[in-house]
Write a protein that holds these residues in place. Structure first.
Motif, PDB file in Angstrom:
ATOM      1  N   LEU A  13       0.850  -1.195   0.000  1.00 37.42           N
ATOM      2  CA  LEU A  13       0.000   0.000   0.000  1.00 37.42           C
ATOM      3  C   LEU A  13       0.885   1.242   0.000  1.00 37.42           C
ATOM      4  N   PRO A  14       1.077   1.868  -1.148  1.00 37.49           N
ATOM      5  CA  PRO A  14       1.918   3.071  -1.186  1.00 37.49           C
ATOM      6  C   PRO A  14       1.146   4.247  -0.586  1.00 37.49           C
ATOM      7  N   VAL A  15       1.709   4.838   0.462  1.00 37.44           N
ATOM      8  CA  VAL A  15       1.021   5.951   1.135  1.00 37.44           C
ATOM      9  C   VAL A  15       1.983   7.111   1.383  1.00 37.44           C
ATOM     10  N   ALA A  16       2.976   7.237   0.510  1.00 41.91           N
ATOM     11  CA  ALA A  16       3.999   8.260   0.741  1.00 41.91           C
ATOM     12  C   ALA A  16       3.801   9.509  -0.123  1.00 41.91           C
ATOM     13  N   GLY A  17       2.697   9.563  -0.848  1.00 47.56           N
ATOM     14  CA  GLY A  17       2.450  10.717  -1.726  1.00 47.56           C
ATOM     15  C   GLY A  17       2.149  11.979  -0.921  1.00 47.56           C
ATOM     16  N   LEU A  18       2.237  13.118  -1.592  1.00 49.08           N
ATOM     17  CA  LEU A  18       2.042  14.400  -0.901  1.00 49.08           C
ATOM     18  C   LEU A  18       0.575  14.804  -0.801  1.00 49.08           C
ATOM     19  N   GLY A  19      -0.268  14.247  -1.641  1.00 52.71           N
ATOM     20  CA  GLY A  19      -1.695  14.577  -1.600  1.00 52.71           C
ATOM     21  C   GLY A  19      -1.985  16.044  -1.873  1.00 52.71           C
ATOM     22  N   THR A  20      -1.246  16.622  -2.808  1.00 54.75           N
ATOM     23  CA  THR A  20      -1.369  18.077  -3.043  1.00 54.75           C
ATOM     24  C   THR A  20      -2.731  18.481  -3.609  1.00 54.75           C
ATOM     25  N   ARG A  21      -3.400  17.537  -4.277  1.00 55.79           N
ATOM     26  CA  ARG A  21      -4.703  17.918  -4.856  1.00 55.79           C
ATOM     27  C   ARG A  21      -5.777  18.079  -3.795  1.00 55.79           C
ATOM     28  N   MET A  22      -5.483  17.629  -2.574  1.00 49.37           N
ATOM     29  CA  MET A  22      -6.490  17.751  -1.518  1.00 49.37           C
ATOM     30  C   MET A  22      -6.095  18.768  -0.446  1.00 49.37           C
ATOM     31  N   PRO A  30      -2.257  13.024   6.693  1.00 53.96           N
ATOM     32  CA  PRO A  30      -2.071  12.257   5.459  1.00 53.96           C
ATOM     33  C   PRO A  30      -3.415  12.018   4.761  1.00 53.96           C
ATOM     34  N   LYS A  31      -3.393  12.128   3.440  1.00 53.72           N
ATOM     35  CA  LYS A  31      -4.632  11.917   2.663  1.00 53.72           C
ATOM     36  C   LYS A  31      -5.317  10.607   3.044  1.00 53.72           C
ATOM     37  N   GLU A  32      -4.503   9.577   3.248  1.00 52.45           N
ATOM     38  CA  GLU A  32      -5.036   8.242   3.529  1.00 52.45           C
ATOM     39  C   GLU A  32      -5.716   8.154   4.894  1.00 52.45           C
ATOM     40  N   MET A  33      -5.479   9.163   5.755  1.00 56.87           N
ATOM     41  CA  MET A  33      -6.099   9.165   7.085  1.00 56.87           C
ATOM     42  C   MET A  33      -7.368  10.006   7.122  1.00 56.87           C
ATOM     43  N   ARG A 107      10.116   2.490   3.585  1.00 54.08           N
ATOM     44  CA  ARG A 107      10.234   3.951   3.602  1.00 54.08           C
ATOM     45  C   ARG A 107      10.549   4.480   2.202  1.00 54.08           C
ATOM     46  N   GLN A 108       9.812   5.501   1.786  1.00 50.20           N
ATOM     47  CA  GLN A 108      10.166   6.246   0.563  1.00 50.20           C
ATOM     48  C   GLN A 108      10.536   7.648   1.033  1.00 50.20           C
ATOM     49  N   GLU A 109      11.823   7.949   1.034  1.00 49.30           N
ATOM     50  CA  GLU A 109      12.277   9.225   1.620  1.00 49.30           C
ATOM     51  C   GLU A 109      11.783  10.429   0.833  1.00 49.30           C
ATOM     52  N   LYS A 110      11.741  10.289  -0.501  1.00 45.91           N
ATOM     53  CA  LYS A 110      11.267  11.405  -1.336  1.00 45.91           C
ATOM     54  C   LYS A 110      10.127  10.912  -2.201  1.00 45.91           C
ATOM     55  N   PRO A 111       9.116  11.755  -2.422  1.00 42.77           N
ATOM     56  CA  PRO A 111       7.975  11.300  -3.236  1.00 42.77           C
ATOM     57  C   PRO A 111       8.325  11.262  -4.726  1.00 42.77           C
ATOM     58  N   LEU A 112       9.006  10.198  -5.125  1.00 45.31           N
ATOM     59  CA  LEU A 112       9.480  10.092  -6.509  1.00 45.31           C
ATOM     60  C   LEU A 112       8.484   9.386  -7.417  1.00 45.31           C
ATOM     61  N   GLY A 113       7.258   9.240  -6.947  1.00 41.23           N
ATOM     62  CA  GLY A 113       6.226   8.663  -7.798  1.00 41.23           C
ATOM     63  C   GLY A 113       5.784   7.284  -7.333  1.00 41.23           C
ATOM     64  N   LEU A 114       4.641   6.866  -7.880  1.00 34.19           N
ATOM     65  CA  LEU A 114       4.023   5.605  -7.464  1.00 34.19           C
ATOM     66  C   LEU A 114       4.915   4.390  -7.753  1.00 34.19           C
TER      67      LEU A 114
HETATM   68  P1  UTP Z   1      -1.475  10.026  -6.199  1.00 35.68           P
HETATM   69  O1  UTP Z   1      -1.290   9.879  -7.663  1.00 35.68           O
HETATM   70  O2  UTP Z   1      -2.839  10.295  -5.703  1.00 35.68           O
HETATM   71  O3  UTP Z   1      -0.435  11.122  -5.693  1.00 35.68           O
HETATM   72  O4  UTP Z   1      -0.888   8.722  -5.539  1.00 35.68           O
HETATM   73  P2  UTP Z   1      -0.363  11.923  -4.336  1.00 35.68           P
HETATM   74  O5  UTP Z   1       1.034  12.425  -4.209  1.00 35.68           O
HETATM   75  O6  UTP Z   1      -0.878  11.123  -3.174  1.00 35.68           O
HETATM   76  O7  UTP Z   1      -1.377  13.105  -4.538  1.00 35.68           O
HETATM   77  P3  UTP Z   1      -1.273  14.444  -5.430  1.00 35.68           P
HETATM   78  O8  UTP Z   1      -1.059  14.004  -6.850  1.00 35.68           O
HETATM   79  O9  UTP Z   1      -0.126  15.261  -4.888  1.00 35.68           O
HETATM   80  O10 UTP Z   1      -2.585  15.095  -5.196  1.00 35.68           O
HETATM   81  C1  UTP Z   1      -1.534   7.484  -5.535  1.00 35.68           C
HETATM   82  C2  UTP Z   1      -1.030   6.672  -4.365  1.00 35.68           C
HETATM   83  O11 UTP Z   1       0.373   6.525  -4.467  1.00 35.68           O
HETATM   84  C3  UTP Z   1       1.044   7.025  -3.314  1.00 35.68           C
HETATM   85  C4  UTP Z   1       0.051   7.987  -2.687  1.00 35.68           C
HETATM   86  O12 UTP Z   1       0.286   8.112  -1.277  1.00 35.68           O
HETATM   87  C5  UTP Z   1      -1.284   7.375  -3.023  1.00 35.68           C
HETATM   88  O13 UTP Z   1      -1.667   6.383  -2.084  1.00 35.68           O
HETATM   89  N1  UTP Z   1       2.299   7.668  -3.713  1.00 35.68           N
HETATM   90  C6  UTP Z   1       2.342   8.578  -4.706  1.00 35.68           C
HETATM   91  C7  UTP Z   1       3.477   7.320  -3.051  1.00 35.68           C
HETATM   92  O14 UTP Z   1       3.475   6.462  -2.134  1.00 35.68           O
HETATM   93  N2  UTP Z   1       4.638   7.935  -3.411  1.00 35.68           N
HETATM   94  C8  UTP Z   1       4.694   8.853  -4.404  1.00 35.68           C
HETATM   95  O15 UTP Z   1       5.815   9.372  -4.684  1.00 35.68           O
HETATM   96  C9  UTP Z   1       3.504   9.187  -5.065  1.00 35.68           C
END
Ligand code: UTP
Length: 191
Positions: A13-22, A30-33, A107-114
């Motif tokens: 379950l990747p949950v390291a994203g920034l969630g900037t759209r929200m 965290p968006k997931e919470m 751990r994903q130290e930097k949000p380098l993508g899914l």
């Molecule tokens: P999203 O594409 O929704 O990206 O990620 P995001 O960063 O959460 O949100 P925005 O685009 O800034 O609004 C889909 C899933 O992948 C995880 C997110 O946590 C989410 O569960 N993800 C995304 C990572 O774990 N790492 C990343 O670098 C990017």
């Protein structure tokens, strides 16, 4: 049918994203919470894993995501307090959170993508098949989508991905696949 398929026991379950759209909702939380009805979104995903036969969930977390770990970690002090106040049902619910499935953390130290986030789980997954769930995607159905995916995996020769049809105006916002028009097996298409 491919008889040599290993069972799918692990979920990433990747949950390291920034969630900037929200933002601003996701600045500190965290968006997931974020809650959906009475529980955080991530809990639905973990419960779906359990209902689909998954034994271990691997969270890929990043900085600022400690609330996710805390949510699934036992909290004996809170349980004791609830019991002291006669709230035994709530105490049980809190205790069960840490026991839905086995959890571990990468751990994903930097949000380098899914894709990179999934790669961060490599050593915890090891050499076995695994399923990836995005906890911010909800698919409603009588049976969990993850269980369907695992079943499809057992029947197919490659990896499987769940997709949905989108109207033409949404195509530019989505990843798009081309599928063979004829499906010999119901909802299973070659991409
Ligand atoms: P999203 O594409 O929704 O990206 O990620 P995001 O960063 O959460 O949100 P925005 O685009 O800034 O609004 C889909 C899933 O992948 C995880 C997110 O946590 C989410 O569960 N993800 C995304 C990572 O774990 N790492 C990343 O670098 C990017």
């Amino acid at each position: 049918m491919t008889p040599d398929r290993k069972p799918v026991r692990k979920a990433v379950l990747p949950v390291a994203g920034l969630g900037t759209r929200m933002l601003p909702a996701t600045k500190a939380v965290p968006k997931e919470m974020l809650p959906l009805l009475d529980k955080p979104m991530i809990q639905y995903a973990v419960e779906e894993c359990h209902a689909s036969g998954i034994e271990e969930v691997i969270f890929v977390t990043g900085p600022g995501k400690s609330a996710i770990e805390a949510h699934f970690t036992a909290d004996p002090a809170l349980e004791a307090l609830l019991k002291q106040r006669g709230r035994h049902k709530d105490a049980d619910a809190i205790r069960l959170l840490s026991r839905i499935v086995r959890v571990s953390f990468a751990r994903q130290e930097k949000p380098l993508g899914l894709g990179h986030a999934v790669l961060c789980a490599k050593s915890l997954v090891g050499r076995e098949p695994f399923v990836v769930l995005l906890p911010d995607v909800f698919l409603l159905g009588t049976r969990p989508a993850t269980a369907h995916l695992i079943e499809a995996y057992a029947e197919s020769a490659g990896s499987v991905v769940a997709v949905e049809s989108v109207p033409p105006e949404r195509i530019s916002q989505c990843g798009i696949v081309a599928v063979e028009e004829d499906s010999p097996r119901g909802h299973l298409f070659r991409v």
